[in-house]
Motif scaffolding. Structure first.
Motif, PDB file in Angstrom:
ATOM      1  N   ASN A 218       0.823  -1.207   0.000  1.00 49.50           N
ATOM      2  CA  ASN A 218       0.000   0.000   0.000  1.00 49.50           C
ATOM      3  C   ASN A 218       0.863   1.266   0.000  1.00 49.50           C
ATOM      4  O   ASN A 218       0.533   2.248  -0.659  1.00 49.50           O
ATOM      5  CB  ASN A 218      -0.959   0.010   1.187  1.00 49.50           C
TER       6      ASN A 218
ATOM      7  N   ARG B 147       1.894   1.764  -3.469  1.00 42.39           N
ATOM      8  CA  ARG B 147       0.765   2.319  -4.231  1.00 42.39           C
ATOM      9  C   ARG B 147       0.644   3.819  -4.036  1.00 42.39           C
ATOM     10  O   ARG B 147       0.506   4.586  -4.983  1.00 42.39           O
ATOM     11  CB  ARG B 147      -0.538   1.639  -3.802  1.00 42.39           C
TER      12      ARG B 147
ATOM     13  N   THR C 132       1.408   6.713  -6.893  1.00 39.16           N
ATOM     14  CA  THR C 132       0.349   7.688  -7.174  1.00 39.16           C
ATOM     15  C   THR C 132       0.863   9.113  -7.016  1.00 39.16           C
ATOM     16  O   THR C 132       0.648   9.967  -7.879  1.00 39.16           O
ATOM     17  CB  THR C 132      -0.863   7.454  -6.247  1.00 39.16           C
TER      18      THR C 132
ATOM     19  N   TRP D 162      -6.698   8.720 -12.905  1.00 39.17           N
ATOM     20  CA  TRP D 162      -6.167   7.442 -13.386  1.00 39.17           C
ATOM     21  C   TRP D 162      -4.976   6.976 -12.561  1.00 39.17           C
ATOM     22  O   TRP D 162      -4.756   5.778 -12.411  1.00 39.17           O
ATOM     23  CB  TRP D 162      -5.897   7.455 -14.883  1.00 39.17           C
TER      24      TRP D 162
ATOM     25  N   ILE E 246      -6.715   3.801 -11.136  1.00 38.99           N
ATOM     26  CA  ILE E 246      -6.306   2.686 -11.994  1.00 38.99           C
ATOM     27  C   ILE E 246      -4.900   2.188 -11.651  1.00 38.99           C
ATOM     28  O   ILE E 246      -4.737   1.052 -11.223  1.00 38.99           O
ATOM     29  CB  ILE E 246      -6.406   3.086 -13.487  1.00 38.99           C
ATOM     30  N   VAL E 247      -3.897   3.012 -11.821  1.00 37.16           N
ATOM     31  CA  VAL E 247      -2.509   2.561 -11.643  1.00 37.16           C
ATOM     32  C   VAL E 247      -2.245   2.146 -10.197  1.00 37.16           C
ATOM     33  O   VAL E 247      -1.714   1.062  -9.939  1.00 37.16           O
ATOM     34  CB  VAL E 247      -1.502   3.644 -12.099  1.00 37.16           C
TER      35      VAL E 247
ATOM     36  N   ARG F  99      -4.307   1.282  -7.730  1.00 38.21           N
ATOM     37  CA  ARG F  99      -5.039   0.069  -7.326  1.00 38.21           C
ATOM     38  C   ARG F  99      -4.538  -1.161  -8.057  1.00 38.21           C
ATOM     39  O   ARG F  99      -4.487  -2.247  -7.483  1.00 38.21           O
ATOM     40  CB  ARG F  99      -6.534   0.256  -7.561  1.00 38.21           C
ATOM     41  N   LEU F 100      -4.177  -1.006  -9.318  1.00 33.14           N
ATOM     42  CA  LEU F 100      -3.644  -2.132 -10.072  1.00 33.14           C
ATOM     43  C   LEU F 100      -2.374  -2.658  -9.404  1.00 33.14           C
ATOM     44  O   LEU F 100      -2.224  -3.875  -9.215  1.00 33.14           O
ATOM     45  CB  LEU F 100      -3.369  -1.719 -11.518  1.00 33.14           C
ATOM     46  N   ILE F 101      -1.488  -1.779  -9.023  1.00 26.46           N
ATOM     47  CA  ILE F 101      -0.258  -2.180  -8.325  1.00 26.46           C
ATOM     48  C   ILE F 101      -0.611  -2.920  -7.041  1.00 26.46           C
ATOM     49  O   ILE F 101      -0.113  -4.017  -6.775  1.00 26.46           O
ATOM     50  CB  ILE F 101       0.621  -0.955  -8.020  1.00 26.46           C
TER      51      ILE F 101
ATOM     52  N   TYR G  65      -3.443  -4.375  -5.998  1.00 27.04           N
ATOM     53  CA  TYR G  65      -4.193  -5.620  -6.112  1.00 27.04           C
ATOM     54  C   TYR G  65      -3.389  -6.728  -6.793  1.00 27.04           C
ATOM     55  O   TYR G  65      -3.558  -7.899  -6.451  1.00 27.04           O
ATOM     56  CB  TYR G  65      -5.551  -5.395  -6.772  1.00 27.04           C
ATOM     57  N   VAL G  66      -2.506  -6.400  -7.703  1.00 31.07           N
ATOM     58  CA  VAL G  66      -1.627  -7.427  -8.276  1.00 31.07           C
ATOM     59  C   VAL G  66      -0.718  -7.979  -7.178  1.00 31.07           C
ATOM     60  O   VAL G  66      -0.541  -9.200  -7.052  1.00 31.07           O
ATOM     61  CB  VAL G  66      -0.813  -6.878  -9.465  1.00 31.07           C
TER      62      VAL G  66
ATOM     63  N   THR H 296      -1.370  -8.000  -4.003  1.00 33.68           N
ATOM     64  CA  THR H 296      -2.238  -8.744  -3.092  1.00 33.68           C
ATOM     65  C   THR H 296      -2.552 -10.133  -3.649  1.00 33.68           C
ATOM     66  O   THR H 296      -2.536 -11.124  -2.908  1.00 33.68           O
ATOM     67  CB  THR H 296      -3.542  -7.964  -2.828  1.00 33.68           C
TER      68      THR H 296
END
Length: 147
Positions: free
Chosen positions: A84, A87, A91, A105, A109-110, A112-114, A116-117, A119
């Motif tokens: 986190n 992330r 950001t 974005w 997008i970026v 959260r993508l980082i 959740y991948v 995770t």
């Protein structure tokens, strides 16, 4: 929230690209002639994901004992906090370099993508892998790779 803000603030402090106020949960980003404050709320602090991970480790049936559960809890909580912080750092850096129009974005997008991948990778190793290793079909099992 304080821990996440402080962790993300390390890169900001080293680079000067943004500053943080950990007690307030704020990341202050300057981009060109504009500035923005990101408020780290419960959603941004990964508390929901941490609670889900803790609950799964506590009640997942494939862990052998309390010691194994505590080890996985410690590792996973630290891993999710670092993910986190990464992330939030990415950001903040995107917003610093690309300006305020990149906020949506970069965050939605970026960032959260980082997170959740990372995770999903954690969940694979902690839950999926441990469950697959317990599968036994006849004399074959995945732990030994054979009979």
């Amino acid at each position: 929230m304080h821990l996440n803000t402080s962790g993300a603030g390390i890169v900001g402090m080293l680079t000067g690209f943004y500053t943080v106020a950990p007690t307030l949960g704020i990341i202050h980003i300057v981009s060109g002639q504009s500035a923005i404050n990101l408020f780290i709320t419960y959603e941004c602090s990964a508390l929901i994901e941490l609670a889900a991970y803790i609950a799964l480790v506590l009640f997942f049936p494939f862990f052998k004992n309390l010691q194994q559960r505590l080890k996985l809890l410690g590792f996973g909580v630290i891993y999710l906090l670092l993910a986190n912080m990464l992330r939030l750092t990415v950001t903040a850096l995107i917003i610093h370099f690309l300006g305020l129009p990149s906020l949506i974005w970069a965050h939605v997008i970026v960032g959260r993508l980082i997170f959740y991948v990372l995770t999903i990778i954690l969940y694979f190793y902690v839950f999926t892998r441990s469950q697959v290793l317990h599968i036994k079909i006849g004399r074959f099992d995945f732990k030994t790779g054979g009979a």
